[in-house]
Design an enzyme around this catalytic site. Sequence first.
Site, PDB file in Angstrom:
ATOM      1  N   GLY A   1       6.836   6.286 -17.764  1.00 18.19           N
ATOM      2  CA  GLY A   1       7.053   5.061 -16.971  1.00 18.19           C
ATOM      3  C   GLY A   1       6.258   5.026 -15.682  1.00 18.19           C
ATOM      4  O   GLY A   1       6.523   4.202 -14.809  1.00 18.19           O
TER       5      GLY A   1
ATOM      6  N   VAL B   1       0.863  -1.193   0.000  1.00 16.15           N
ATOM      7  CA  VAL B   1       0.000   0.000   0.000  1.00 16.15           C
ATOM      8  C   VAL B   1       0.895   1.237   0.000  1.00 16.15           C
ATOM      9  O   VAL B   1       1.748   1.395   0.876  1.00 16.15           O
ATOM     10  CB  VAL B   1      -0.905   0.052   1.261  1.00 16.15           C
ATOM     11  CG1 VAL B   1      -1.745   1.328   1.268  1.00 16.15           C
ATOM     12  CG2 VAL B   1      -1.801  -1.175   1.335  1.00 16.15           C
TER      13      VAL B   1
ATOM     14  N   LYS C   1      -5.886  -1.888  -2.235  1.00  7.20           N
ATOM     15  CA  LYS C   1      -5.102  -1.276  -1.154  1.00  7.20           C
ATOM     16  C   LYS C   1      -6.010  -0.962   0.052  1.00  7.20           C
ATOM     17  O   LYS C   1      -5.603  -1.148   1.205  1.00  7.20           O
ATOM     18  CB  LYS C   1      -4.387  -0.029  -1.679  1.00  7.20           C
ATOM     19  CG  LYS C   1      -3.286  -0.419  -2.680  1.00  7.20           C
ATOM     20  CD  LYS C   1      -2.781   0.755  -3.490  1.00  7.20           C
ATOM     21  CE  LYS C   1      -1.704   0.302  -4.476  1.00  7.20           C
ATOM     22  NZ  LYS C   1      -1.401   1.289  -5.499  1.00  7.20           N
TER      23      LYS C   1
ATOM     24  N   ILE D   1       5.924   4.627   1.095  1.00  6.20           N
ATOM     25  CA  ILE D   1       5.478   5.378   2.280  1.00  6.20           C
ATOM     26  C   ILE D   1       5.297   4.402   3.447  1.00  6.20           C
ATOM     27  O   ILE D   1       4.512   3.457   3.337  1.00  6.20           O
ATOM     28  CB  ILE D   1       4.135   6.108   2.025  1.00  6.20           C
ATOM     29  CG1 ILE D   1       4.225   6.966   0.757  1.00  6.20           C
ATOM     30  CG2 ILE D   1       3.747   6.952   3.224  1.00  6.20           C
ATOM     31  CD1 ILE D   1       2.915   7.636   0.376  1.00  6.20           C
TER      32      ILE D   1
ATOM     33  N   ASP E   1      -7.215  -1.057  -8.380  1.00  2.00           N
ATOM     34  CA  ASP E   1      -5.903  -1.051  -7.702  1.00  2.00           C
ATOM     35  C   ASP E   1      -6.046  -0.378  -6.322  1.00  2.00           C
ATOM     36  O   ASP E   1      -5.546  -0.892  -5.313  1.00  2.00           O
ATOM     37  CB  ASP E   1      -4.890  -0.305  -8.579  1.00  2.00           C
ATOM     38  CG  ASP E   1      -3.532  -0.163  -7.904  1.00  2.00           C
ATOM     39  OD1 ASP E   1      -2.740  -1.108  -7.971  1.00  2.00           O
ATOM     40  OD2 ASP E   1      -3.278   0.906  -7.296  1.00  2.00           O
TER      41      ASP E   1
HETATM   42  N1  HSE Z   1      -0.145   0.893 -10.584  1.00  3.02           N
HETATM   43  C1  HSE Z   1      -0.022   1.470  -9.288  1.00  3.02           C
HETATM   44  C2  HSE Z   1      -0.117   2.977  -9.371  1.00  3.02           C
HETATM   45  C3  HSE Z   1       1.260   1.144  -8.596  1.00  3.02           C
HETATM   46  O1  HSE Z   1      -0.292   3.550 -10.447  1.00  3.02           O
HETATM   47  O2  HSE Z   1      -0.033   3.594  -8.328  1.00  3.02           O
HETATM   48  C4  HSE Z   1       1.283  -0.204  -7.973  1.00  3.02           C
HETATM   49  O3  HSE Z   1       0.331  -0.306  -6.950  1.00  3.02           O
END
Ligand code: HSE
Length: 434
Positions: free
Chosen positions: A191, A134, A209, A138, A205
């Site tokens: 990137g 997560v 988290k 950090i 995503d």
């Molecule tokens: N793909 C995620 C992001 C990073 O763009 O923050 C990996 O958790």
Amino acid sequence: MRTIHVAVAGLGHVGRETVRLLLSNRERFRARLGADIELAAVADRDAAREAKALGLPPSVLRLRDPLKLATTPGIDIVVEVLGGIDAPKALALASLKGGRHLVTANKRLLSHCWEELRRAANKGSSRMYFEASVAGGIPVLQALDNSFAANRIEAVYGILNGTTNYILSSLEHSGPNATMATALKEAQAAGFAEKDPTMDLSGQDSAQKVSVLAALLTGRALPPSKIACRGITGIEREDIDFALGTLSRTPRLLGVLRLDWGKKVRLEAHVFPTLVPLEHPLAAVRRQYNAVMVKASHADDLMFYGKGAGPGPTASAVVGDIFMLCRDILGSAPARTQTPATVELIPVSESVSPYYLRLFAQDKPGVLAKITASLGRRGISISTIHQSDVPAKDGVPVVLTTHPAALGSFEGALREILALGSVSRRHTVLRMLA
Ligand code: HSE
């Protein structure tokens, strides 16, 4: 002097950086721990080639099959940075059951297999650390788990995805031709975004988290499928311009976990694009950065800010976990026995927030009255209303903001409004940070 043996599964960008950090910090760690951390084994499809490129000494075992690390004698800590889910799951479960401690950066594994991992850890009296899963670099999980020991955590929320933050923040002050698609291409070229950004843009995503945060704080799995999740794909450039110019706000994709600690823990968990006031610290979080706000019963409001992805930040968190595990091992700290809390998930329809709604309506008498009546019938009070007289493709744009309302009532009104013949289906809904 005692030696703690570490194995790294996966020599991609993060695995390689983890190995480099372990080797280059050996003296510092020895001085701080009074023990050696030794890289004992690596596993990768190209283990021999990668090990050579990293200049690993011959004493480091090179394996092609990561699962073998779980049974290789003498290994204390297994680091899983493989990516994917099947191989990491097999390795994690076998390692934990076999009494090895685990470090993983894998939010997908943690969010989908929490109960199995927890049971395996209990069986083997093993520990599992997952700081990098997560907000990458950090150190917020260690803080939540340890530094706030005297607190009840009341809320954890923030920007948990760098890709979407890069896109939203770069549209804030860009030229008139910039769109979500051009901003995404820019993020990919720099990137910061995956080739396939579906998980990021859809909010999944961030939901994974939020799931990991919930599991850490309550000990109970909260699968991502139970977390209401909206991504950023519906947001248009005009929403951002209007929010900045008229509402002095800017959109951010926020993952939110609120905890009401009683006999049961009542949980609110969601991911939603949210308009934050420009003076709020989250509005200053731009580009690929992440930020996690914590509300703790005694420490009060805190903000953790930094990079949420990339080999350096991720490996930093992974090696931090290895260091903490070494301390636990050397101090013979007992394995964690967290009794999972009884948890009740509050339906997202009961989640209360002020809302932003942009609609396209026919510019004729009575239309606005019908729209406002739908909201009024559900007890939703309008805070501001703006109608432009410049017709767009689907009618004239009408932007409403509401006072705090339950999402269920708001969505009920919205369904009715969108069914009006005089209102187009095209619309944007955003939460507003109160
Ligand atoms: N793909 C995620 C992001 C990073 O763009 O923050 C990996 O958790």
